[in-house]
Design a protein around this motif. Structure first.
Motif, PDB file in Angstrom:
ATOM      1  N   PHE A 171      -7.715   6.330  -1.624  1.00  0.00           N
ATOM      2  CA  PHE A 171      -6.684   5.523  -0.981  1.00  0.00           C
ATOM      3  C   PHE A 171      -7.162   4.939   0.341  1.00  0.00           C
ATOM      4  CE2 PHE A 171      -4.262   7.715  -4.160  1.00  0.00           C
ATOM      5  CZ  PHE A 171      -3.474   6.690  -4.648  1.00  0.00           C
ATOM      6  N   LEU A 172      -8.087   5.589   0.994  1.00  0.00           N
ATOM      7  CA  LEU A 172      -8.674   5.014   2.200  1.00  0.00           C
ATOM      8  C   LEU A 172      -9.445   3.742   1.854  1.00  0.00           C
ATOM      9  CD1 LEU A 172      -9.192   5.266   5.222  1.00  0.00           C
ATOM     10  CD2 LEU A 172     -11.200   6.657   4.678  1.00  0.00           C
ATOM     11  N   ARG A 173     -10.206   3.781   0.782  1.00  0.00           N
ATOM     12  CA  ARG A 173     -10.954   2.592   0.348  1.00  0.00           C
ATOM     13  C   ARG A 173     -10.025   1.466  -0.077  1.00  0.00           C
ATOM     14  NH1 ARG A 173     -16.647   4.166  -2.460  1.00  0.00           N
ATOM     15  NH2 ARG A 173     -17.341   5.499  -0.749  1.00  0.00           N
ATOM     16  N   ILE A 174      -8.964   1.813  -0.765  1.00  0.00           N
ATOM     17  CA  ILE A 174      -8.003   0.783  -1.174  1.00  0.00           C
ATOM     18  C   ILE A 174      -7.358   0.164   0.063  1.00  0.00           C
ATOM     19  CG2 ILE A 174      -5.779   0.410  -2.322  1.00  0.00           C
ATOM     20  CD1 ILE A 174      -6.716   2.515  -4.402  1.00  0.00           C
ATOM     21  N   TYR A 175      -7.018   1.003   1.023  1.00  0.00           N
ATOM     22  CA  TYR A 175      -6.383   0.517   2.251  1.00  0.00           C
ATOM     23  C   TYR A 175      -7.306  -0.434   3.008  1.00  0.00           C
ATOM     24  CZ  TYR A 175      -3.958   0.579   6.731  1.00  0.00           C
ATOM     25  OH  TYR A 175      -3.300   0.215   7.876  1.00  0.00           O
ATOM     26  N   LYS A 176      -8.594  -0.120   3.042  1.00  0.00           N
ATOM     27  CA  LYS A 176      -9.568  -0.933   3.773  1.00  0.00           C
ATOM     28  C   LYS A 176     -10.045  -2.163   2.997  1.00  0.00           C
ATOM     29  CE  LYS A 176     -11.589   2.715   6.613  1.00  0.00           C
ATOM     30  NZ  LYS A 176     -12.836   3.439   6.909  1.00  0.00           N
ATOM     31  N   PHE A 222       0.816  -1.214   0.000  1.00  0.00           N
ATOM     32  CA  PHE A 222       0.000   0.000   0.000  1.00  0.00           C
ATOM     33  C   PHE A 222       0.848   1.263   0.000  1.00  0.00           C
ATOM     34  CE2 PHE A 222      -2.205   3.475   2.105  1.00  0.00           C
ATOM     35  CZ  PHE A 222      -3.293   3.598   1.261  1.00  0.00           C
ATOM     36  N   GLU A 223       1.904   1.289   0.797  1.00  0.00           N
ATOM     37  CA  GLU A 223       2.731   2.497   0.884  1.00  0.00           C
ATOM     38  C   GLU A 223       3.362   2.840  -0.471  1.00  0.00           C
ATOM     39  OE1 GLU A 223       6.528   4.255   3.386  1.00  0.00           O
ATOM     40  OE2 GLU A 223       5.443   2.528   4.157  1.00  0.00           O
ATOM     41  N   ARG A 224       3.858   1.827  -1.169  1.00  0.00           N
ATOM     42  CA  ARG A 224       4.437   2.037  -2.494  1.00  0.00           C
ATOM     43  C   ARG A 224       3.370   2.532  -3.467  1.00  0.00           C
ATOM     44  NH1 ARG A 224       3.829  -0.641  -6.713  1.00  0.00           N
ATOM     45  NH2 ARG A 224       3.124  -2.535  -5.695  1.00  0.00           N
ATOM     46  N   LEU A 225       2.207   1.888  -3.445  1.00  0.00           N
ATOM     47  CA  LEU A 225       1.109   2.296  -4.326  1.00  0.00           C
ATOM     48  C   LEU A 225       0.717   3.747  -4.051  1.00  0.00           C
ATOM     49  CD1 LEU A 225      -1.114   1.444  -6.413  1.00  0.00           C
ATOM     50  CD2 LEU A 225      -2.543   0.957  -4.427  1.00  0.00           C
ATOM     51  N   TYR A 226       0.593   4.099  -2.798  1.00  0.00           N
ATOM     52  CA  TYR A 226       0.232   5.464  -2.413  1.00  0.00           C
ATOM     53  C   TYR A 226       1.260   6.465  -2.938  1.00  0.00           C
ATOM     54  CZ  TYR A 226      -1.079   9.428   0.537  1.00  0.00           C
ATOM     55  OH  TYR A 226      -1.459  10.664   0.982  1.00  0.00           O
TER      56      TYR A 226
END
Length: 165
Positions: A36-41, A3-7
């Motif tokens: 990005f919140l939705r992707i994270y969740k 996720f961090e890389r994608l963000y």
């Protein structure tokens, strides 16, 4: 999916895309964060075949959901003339440097949502027809025809010729 890389790789790209779609900097910031919140969740992110396409689809769906909730999306452009909000511009220097970019930005806001989105992918982000088809889930013929009609409409709005490439 990291996720961090994608963000880090996609945040600015998604912000610019959403900014072109909604025409409002603050709203674009909010919708980008929500993307990005939705992707994270989300669950099962390891099954995502193409992270960039998935991120675009989440962002695109949020933009369309926002306008549906606000009942601004009908059959044509996102907003009616009496609903137009004050246009603010992306704080990046590249948009403010030339009047042509300002005119293009304002002209994009007058296009149908799908036309606007296809022009952003094809002309601004210089994506291929195949990439655009993958992101939008449309046929190549639909993308080509919509791009052609969008370019003709831009020509009418801006009062000049357009490049068919």
């Amino acid at each position: 999916m990291d996720f961090e890389r994608l963000y880090n790789e996609q945040f600015h790209l998604m912000y610019v895309f959403i900014r072109y779609m909604v025409g409002n900097a603050e709203l674009a910031e909010d919708l980008t964060q929500e993307t990005f919140l939705r992707i994270y969740k989300a669950k099962n992110l390891d099954r995502v075949a193409n992270e960039q396409v998935y991120t675009r689809q989440v962002a695109r769906n949020l933009v369309y959901d926002y306008y549906r909730r606000k009942a601004l999306i009908k059959w044509l452009p996102f907003s009616q003339r009496h609903e137009q909000q004050e246009v603010t511009y992306v704080p990046e220097d590249w948009l403010l440097q030339q009047e042509q970019r300002k005119a293009l930005f304002e002209a994009l806001q007058q296009l149908k949502p799908l036309q606007r989105e296809i022009l952003i992918y094809r002309k601004i982000e210089e994506r291929s027809i195949e990439e655009t088809c993958n992101i939008l889930g449309l046929t190549a013929m639909k993308v080509v025809n919509t791009q052609r009609s969008a370019m003709k409409r831009l020509e009418q709005i801006l009062g000049g010729a357009y490049d068919e490439a």
